[in-house]
Scaffold this active site. Structure first.
Site, short mmCIF file in Angstrom:
data_model
loop_
_atom_site.label_atom_id
_atom_site.label_comp_id
_atom_site.label_asym_id
_atom_site.label_seq_id
_atom_site.Cartn_x
_atom_site.Cartn_y
_atom_site.Cartn_z
N CYS A 87 52.87 36.08 29.60
CA CYS A 87 51.42 36.28 29.53
C CYS A 87 50.74 35.07 28.90
O CYS A 87 51.28 34.45 27.99
CB CYS A 87 51.08 37.48 28.65
SG CYS A 87 51.85 39.02 29.10
N CYS A 88 49.55 34.77 29.40
CA CYS A 88 48.63 33.85 28.75
C CYS A 88 47.22 34.31 29.14
O CYS A 88 47.08 35.33 29.81
CB CYS A 88 48.91 32.39 29.12
SG CYS A 88 48.55 31.93 30.82
N TRP A 89 46.21 33.58 28.72
CA TRP A 89 44.83 34.04 28.91
C TRP A 89 44.56 34.41 30.37
O TRP A 89 44.07 35.49 30.66
CB TRP A 89 43.85 32.99 28.40
CG TRP A 89 42.45 33.49 28.30
CD1 TRP A 89 41.36 32.99 28.97
CD2 TRP A 89 41.96 34.57 27.50
NE1 TRP A 89 40.23 33.70 28.63
CE2 TRP A 89 40.58 34.67 27.72
CE3 TRP A 89 42.57 35.45 26.62
CZ2 TRP A 89 39.78 35.62 27.10
CZ3 TRP A 89 41.77 36.40 25.99
CH2 TRP A 89 40.40 36.48 26.24
#
Length: 140
Positions: free
Chosen positions: A60-62
């Site tokens: 996950c990231c932004w």
């Protein structure tokens, strides 16, 4: 499981994985002693899969885009950025994806549950044409 931030989504993924009987290996902001940047954390989770330490990973990231790109740099990884259940189902079925990438910004709790249901329920296709495409992906 890797994330560059401890957000509601990241924590919800970890909780949901444990509820489903998985024992996630945590990377990035989810681990006390690791770097929390998305590129490093996503690569670490992908290496767990490539080295057989884990069967699959979630990164996950932004936006989820950087996490998927970083994971896909690891040989043998087929990471798919999924914003809905049908994309997750298709990624597992037609692409034999072994890393699920999620956006911390756009993934709601309800959609997260649907994506994880689809991801874990789907099986890679046994169709020969799909297998040829997956082999080609691994050769690129």
């Amino acid at each position: 499981m890797a994330s560059d931030e401890r957000t509601g989504v990241a924590d919800a993924v970890v909780d949901e994985l444990r509820r489903r009987g998985h024992d996630p290996v945590l990377h990035g902001a989810l681990a006390d002693d690791e770097r929390d940047d998305w590129a490093w954390a996503s690569e670490a989770a992908a290496r767990d899969v490539a080295n057989g330490r884990a069967g699959q990973a979630i990164v996950c990231c932004w936006t989820g885009t950087g996490a998927s790109i970083a994971a896909n740099k690891v040989d043998g990884i087929r990471a798919a950025l999924c914003g809905d259940a049908e994309t997750a189902r298709g990624a597992r079925k037609w692409n034999d994806a072994n890393v699920l990438a999620l956006s911390l910004r756009t993934t709601s709790g309800a959609v997260l549950g649907e994506i994880l249901d689809a991801w874990f329920e789907a099986e890679p296709s046994t169709d020969d044409a799909d297998a040829v495409n997956v082999r080609h992906l691994d050769e690129i």
